[in-house]
Design an enzyme around this catalytic site. Sequence first.
Site, PDB file in Angstrom:
ATOM      1  N   LEU A 149      -1.045  12.574  49.279  1.00  0.00           N
ATOM      2  CA  LEU A 149      -1.532  11.528  50.182  1.00  0.00           C
ATOM      3  C   LEU A 149      -1.480  12.000  51.632  1.00  0.00           C
ATOM      4  O   LEU A 149      -0.854  11.379  52.483  1.00  0.00           O
ATOM      5  CB  LEU A 149      -0.724  10.233  49.996  1.00  0.00           C
ATOM      6  CG  LEU A 149      -1.444   8.942  50.402  1.00  0.00           C
ATOM      7  CD1 LEU A 149      -2.635   8.685  49.481  1.00  0.00           C
ATOM      8  CD2 LEU A 149      -0.506   7.747  50.374  1.00  0.00           C
ATOM      9  N   SER A 172       3.541  12.003  45.741  1.00  0.00           N
ATOM     10  CA  SER A 172       3.790  13.073  46.700  1.00  0.00           C
ATOM     11  C   SER A 172       5.267  13.405  46.582  1.00  0.00           C
ATOM     12  O   SER A 172       6.017  12.718  45.874  1.00  0.00           O
ATOM     13  CB  SER A 172       3.417  12.649  48.123  1.00  0.00           C
ATOM     14  OG  SER A 172       4.153  11.487  48.486  1.00  0.00           O
ATOM     15  N   ARG A 173       5.697  14.461  47.276  1.00  0.00           N
ATOM     16  CA  ARG A 173       7.100  14.873  47.126  1.00  0.00           C
ATOM     17  C   ARG A 173       8.066  13.767  47.515  1.00  0.00           C
ATOM     18  O   ARG A 173       9.108  13.595  46.887  1.00  0.00           O
ATOM     19  CB  ARG A 173       7.355  16.134  47.961  1.00  0.00           C
ATOM     20  CG  ARG A 173       6.785  17.397  47.337  1.00  0.00           C
ATOM     21  CD  ARG A 173       6.953  18.595  48.225  1.00  0.00           C
ATOM     22  NE  ARG A 173       6.128  18.484  49.441  1.00  0.00           N
ATOM     23  CZ  ARG A 173       6.044  19.421  50.363  1.00  0.00           C
ATOM     24  NH1 ARG A 173       6.727  20.537  50.249  1.00  0.00           N
ATOM     25  NH2 ARG A 173       5.260  19.251  51.414  1.00  0.00           N
ATOM     26  N   THR A 174       7.722  13.018  48.543  1.00  0.00           N
ATOM     27  CA  THR A 174       8.543  11.881  48.966  1.00  0.00           C
ATOM     28  C   THR A 174       7.625  10.700  49.245  1.00  0.00           C
ATOM     29  O   THR A 174       6.469  10.889  49.649  1.00  0.00           O
ATOM     30  CB  THR A 174       9.356  12.205  50.236  1.00  0.00           C
ATOM     31  OG1 THR A 174       8.451  12.636  51.266  1.00  0.00           O
ATOM     32  CG2 THR A 174      10.377  13.301  49.970  1.00  0.00           C
ATOM     33  N   ILE A 228     -10.977  17.528  43.951  1.00  0.00           N
ATOM     34  CA  ILE A 228     -11.674  18.001  45.151  1.00  0.00           C
ATOM     35  C   ILE A 228     -10.723  18.848  45.996  1.00  0.00           C
ATOM     36  O   ILE A 228     -11.018  19.116  47.164  1.00  0.00           O
ATOM     37  CB  ILE A 228     -12.245  16.827  45.977  1.00  0.00           C
ATOM     38  CG1 ILE A 228     -11.222  15.689  46.131  1.00  0.00           C
ATOM     39  CG2 ILE A 228     -13.499  16.283  45.293  1.00  0.00           C
ATOM     40  CD1 ILE A 228     -10.112  15.926  47.067  1.00  0.00           C
ATOM     41  N   ARG A 230      -7.883  21.986  44.948  1.00  0.00           N
ATOM     42  CA  ARG A 230      -7.917  23.387  44.534  1.00  0.00           C
ATOM     43  C   ARG A 230      -7.868  23.423  43.019  1.00  0.00           C
ATOM     44  O   ARG A 230      -7.111  22.676  42.389  1.00  0.00           O
ATOM     45  CB  ARG A 230      -6.726  24.159  45.112  1.00  0.00           C
ATOM     46  CG  ARG A 230      -6.796  24.376  46.614  1.00  0.00           C
ATOM     47  CD  ARG A 230      -7.878  25.380  46.979  1.00  0.00           C
ATOM     48  NE  ARG A 230      -7.860  25.704  48.405  1.00  0.00           N
ATOM     49  CZ  ARG A 230      -8.640  25.143  49.318  1.00  0.00           C
ATOM     50  NH1 ARG A 230      -9.497  24.201  48.958  1.00  0.00           N
ATOM     51  NH2 ARG A 230      -8.572  25.517  50.583  1.00  0.00           N
ATOM     52  N   ASP A 254     -15.104  19.766  41.903  1.00  0.00           N
ATOM     53  CA  ASP A 254     -15.776  20.453  42.999  1.00  0.00           C
ATOM     54  C   ASP A 254     -15.187  21.840  43.216  1.00  0.00           C
ATOM     55  O   ASP A 254     -15.672  22.583  44.066  1.00  0.00           O
ATOM     56  CB  ASP A 254     -15.651  19.627  44.288  1.00  0.00           C
ATOM     57  CG  ASP A 254     -16.448  20.208  45.440  1.00  0.00           C
ATOM     58  OD1 ASP A 254     -17.663  20.423  45.264  1.00  0.00           O
ATOM     59  OD2 ASP A 254     -15.856  20.467  46.512  1.00  0.00           O
ATOM     60  N   GLU A 259     -14.350  31.038  41.559  1.00  0.00           N
ATOM     61  CA  GLU A 259     -15.616  30.721  42.212  1.00  0.00           C
ATOM     62  C   GLU A 259     -16.330  31.994  42.670  1.00  0.00           C
ATOM     63  O   GLU A 259     -15.681  32.931  43.126  1.00  0.00           O
ATOM     64  CB  GLU A 259     -15.359  29.798  43.412  1.00  0.00           C
ATOM     65  CG  GLU A 259     -14.776  28.459  42.998  1.00  0.00           C
ATOM     66  CD  GLU A 259     -14.461  27.551  44.186  1.00  0.00           C
ATOM     67  OE1 GLU A 259     -14.677  27.961  45.359  1.00  0.00           O
ATOM     68  OE2 GLU A 259     -13.988  26.428  43.953  1.00  0.00           O
ATOM     69  N   HIS A 277     -18.110  23.374  45.246  1.00  0.00           N
ATOM     70  CA  HIS A 277     -17.123  23.408  46.341  1.00  0.00           C
ATOM     71  C   HIS A 277     -17.772  23.022  47.671  1.00  0.00           C
ATOM     72  O   HIS A 277     -17.706  23.759  48.660  1.00  0.00           O
ATOM     73  CB  HIS A 277     -16.468  24.789  46.444  1.00  0.00           C
ATOM     74  CG  HIS A 277     -15.119  24.746  47.114  1.00  0.00           C
ATOM     75  ND1 HIS A 277     -14.142  25.667  46.869  1.00  0.00           N
ATOM     76  CD2 HIS A 277     -14.600  23.885  48.033  1.00  0.00           C
ATOM     77  CE1 HIS A 277     -13.062  25.380  47.586  1.00  0.00           C
ATOM     78  NE2 HIS A 277     -13.328  24.303  48.309  1.00  0.00           N
ATOM     79  N   VAL A 278     -18.376  21.842  47.681  1.00  0.00           N
ATOM     80  CA  VAL A 278     -19.079  21.367  48.880  1.00  0.00           C
ATOM     81  C   VAL A 278     -18.493  20.078  49.436  1.00  0.00           C
ATOM     82  O   VAL A 278     -19.037  19.521  50.400  1.00  0.00           O
ATOM     83  CB  VAL A 278     -20.584  21.152  48.594  1.00  0.00           C
ATOM     84  CG1 VAL A 278     -21.276  22.476  48.311  1.00  0.00           C
ATOM     85  CG2 VAL A 278     -20.785  20.182  47.419  1.00  0.00           C
TER      86      VAL A 278
END
Length: 312
Positions: A149, A172-174, A228, A230, A254, A259, A277-278
């Site tokens: 986030l 998320s981590r925290t 979207i 990696r 994406d 790639e 990847h756009v």
Amino acid sequence: MSKTVLVLVETVDDYLPMLEQAGYHLIRAPSPQLRADAIHRHAEEIDAVLTRGPLGLSATEIDALPRLQIICVIGAGYEQVDLAAAAARGITVTNGAGANAAAVADHTLALLLALLRDIPRADASTRRGEWNRVISPSVSGKRLGILGLGAVGLAIAKRAHLGFDMPVSYHSRTPRQDVPYAWFDSPRHLAEAVDILVVATPGGANTRHLVDAHVLQALGAEGYLVNIARASVVDTQALIAVLQRGQLAGAALDVFDDEPAVPDALKALPNTVLTPHVAGQSPEAARDTVALVLRNLQAFFAGEPVLTPVRP
């Protein structure tokens, strides 16, 4: 004296004159061969490098550039930049956090809508003269989970929540204290609680295969995945397996592991939407990205704090 910037990226060419107009000398090297040649021929001249996460900058390359003082990464990810080597030399690293968040979030919602509403196949069949009125799921009201986030995740959450009345959760981590969304302590627990899982976390060793077979199985046969961020964050083989077995309703991607190669198995599946990847590419995003690079360079060479530092 003007500073020299080695430009390794190939997606913001139209806006690079912004740097030249500010007095920077650019050496453009958007291919592996040009990159190697530029480092070999101009090592003693290069003060800064402009790259992006997958292109990175290796320890060997950093060592070969004795004048290098700052590495500017466009986009939020910096997974292939050797931060330890940069830190050992006292080289500042910045990224483009937030500069293309709007474009990525727009593309995410476009992928999500295309996937759930089966837009690509509907378009293709209509062009063939067919009239296949397939009933597709609604998007409004679906439970959305976001993995990561940051600026992009927040932009996606805003669009989904306000535009499509989607309950939003995240991992998320925290947990964040400044958002109204529900936090889950693991990707698997998040996947169990949502209909659609969006991957918006940076790549790199710490997030590799964060979305594995267990997370995909937790998302379930009626769940959808959108990536979207990696490709490395998702176990591609596990994703292909659950899609082929009908254990996941669909995926929109994406980003890909190698790639521009895209696995044939993904292309053969009827329940995938694939783009090259756009997500972060638009004229507005390119302009804002280069503007942020310029602001970071100007601040750094003026002896002031950079705007978006990357910590080792």
